[in-house]
Scaffold this active site. Sequence first.
Site, PDB file in Angstrom:
ATOM      1  N   LEU A 233     -22.934 -65.258  52.328  1.00  0.00           N
ATOM      2  CA  LEU A 233     -24.061 -64.447  51.868  1.00  0.00           C
ATOM      3  C   LEU A 233     -24.731 -63.804  53.075  1.00  0.00           C
ATOM      4  O   LEU A 233     -24.720 -64.360  54.179  1.00  0.00           O
ATOM      5  CB  LEU A 233     -25.086 -65.311  51.127  1.00  0.00           C
ATOM      6  CG  LEU A 233     -24.651 -65.957  49.806  1.00  0.00           C
ATOM      7  CD1 LEU A 233     -25.772 -66.832  49.260  1.00  0.00           C
ATOM      8  CD2 LEU A 233     -24.246 -64.903  48.783  1.00  0.00           C
ATOM      9  N   ASP A 234     -25.342 -62.631  52.865  1.00  0.00           N
ATOM     10  CA  ASP A 234     -26.093 -61.969  53.930  1.00  0.00           C
ATOM     11  C   ASP A 234     -27.305 -62.797  54.311  1.00  0.00           C
ATOM     12  O   ASP A 234     -27.770 -63.661  53.550  1.00  0.00           O
ATOM     13  CB  ASP A 234     -26.558 -60.587  53.474  1.00  0.00           C
ATOM     14  CG  ASP A 234     -25.405 -59.646  53.174  1.00  0.00           C
ATOM     15  OD1 ASP A 234     -24.314 -59.855  53.730  1.00  0.00           O
ATOM     16  OD2 ASP A 234     -25.603 -58.708  52.383  1.00  0.00           O
ATOM     17  N   ALA A 235     -27.874 -62.512  55.473  1.00  0.00           N
ATOM     18  CA  ALA A 235     -29.029 -63.268  55.969  1.00  0.00           C
ATOM     19  C   ALA A 235     -30.198 -63.209  54.995  1.00  0.00           C
ATOM     20  O   ALA A 235     -30.908 -64.211  54.797  1.00  0.00           O
ATOM     21  CB  ALA A 235     -29.452 -62.731  57.336  1.00  0.00           C
TER      22      ALA A 235
ATOM     23  N   THR B  31     -30.055 -62.796  51.762  1.00  0.00           N
ATOM     24  CA  THR B  31     -29.681 -63.257  50.421  1.00  0.00           C
ATOM     25  C   THR B  31     -29.806 -64.774  50.355  1.00  0.00           C
ATOM     26  O   THR B  31     -29.431 -65.486  51.293  1.00  0.00           O
ATOM     27  CB  THR B  31     -28.243 -62.840  50.081  1.00  0.00           C
ATOM     28  OG1 THR B  31     -28.142 -61.411  50.160  1.00  0.00           O
ATOM     29  CG2 THR B  31     -27.862 -63.288  48.676  1.00  0.00           C
TER      30      THR B  31
ATOM     31  N   HIS C 296     -21.145 -56.315  51.252  1.00  0.00           N
ATOM     32  CA  HIS C 296     -22.425 -55.891  50.668  1.00  0.00           C
ATOM     33  C   HIS C 296     -22.242 -55.335  49.253  1.00  0.00           C
ATOM     34  O   HIS C 296     -22.933 -54.386  48.856  1.00  0.00           O
ATOM     35  CB  HIS C 296     -23.092 -54.834  51.541  1.00  0.00           C
ATOM     36  CG  HIS C 296     -23.588 -55.361  52.852  1.00  0.00           C
ATOM     37  ND1 HIS C 296     -24.017 -54.527  53.865  1.00  0.00           N
ATOM     38  CD2 HIS C 296     -23.721 -56.618  53.322  1.00  0.00           C
ATOM     39  CE1 HIS C 296     -24.397 -55.260  54.913  1.00  0.00           C
ATOM     40  NE2 HIS C 296     -24.229 -56.539  54.584  1.00  0.00           N
TER      41      HIS C 296
END
Length: 241
Positions: A100-102, A104, A183
């Site tokens: 997961l992105d930072a 998220t 993304h």
Amino acid sequence: MRLDKFVCKSTALIKSEAIALINAGKVLVNGEAFLSESAQVHENNEILLDGKRLIARPFRYLLMNKKVNTICSNVDELYPSLFNDVSIDKVSELHIAGRLDADTTGLVLITDDGRWSYNIITPSCKCPKVYRVDLSRPIADDTAEKFKQGLQLQGEQELTLPASLSVISPQRVLLTITEGKFHQVKRMFAAVGNKVTALHREQIGSVVLDVAPGQWRYLSAVEIQSFYPPAKKQSILGNSS
């Protein structure tokens, strides 16, 4: 599994030490010296180090609720690693099955079993992931149908796989996808003229997030087996009886 990883997983050796022993011919696989640390081995092989058979430690399977502004990396970078909150031995051997992105939050699955995580992250396995998505503007009426048909994302040749959208409120939805392009969720909503303001993963397959932010737990045997194909799952169940 790579031979050097198997040796590390069977001993207290670090990677460089394992590689040195392999290159020196100290490790035998089914009676033969394997000099390449990248050689692939199986747990059913007889692997000896200085005449002693190596037995790999059991694989580990964890569920975690990722906090905001943490990263799915084994080391700290601009943001701290989520592994700082995982207090178990040899945490460096673990990896994330679907990052997961930072910014998220939510469910991440953590393991040291690469074959298991393959069933989660590979699009052909069609493992569903459910996200709660907050949006900058009300969702358009035709968005669910567009997601179901597939979208052309910028820089991508193929359409996204069919996705399911459920509306909670005008600016909050649940989105279920079975792939994990870069993304992807943010790009999908950008493609229909909206913007994601918050993103939280609630579910992967049949496993539902049930711990507080920053907390983790081990997966149950049933949860672990749920990510294997039916034939493999039956084999595992049979071996456990």
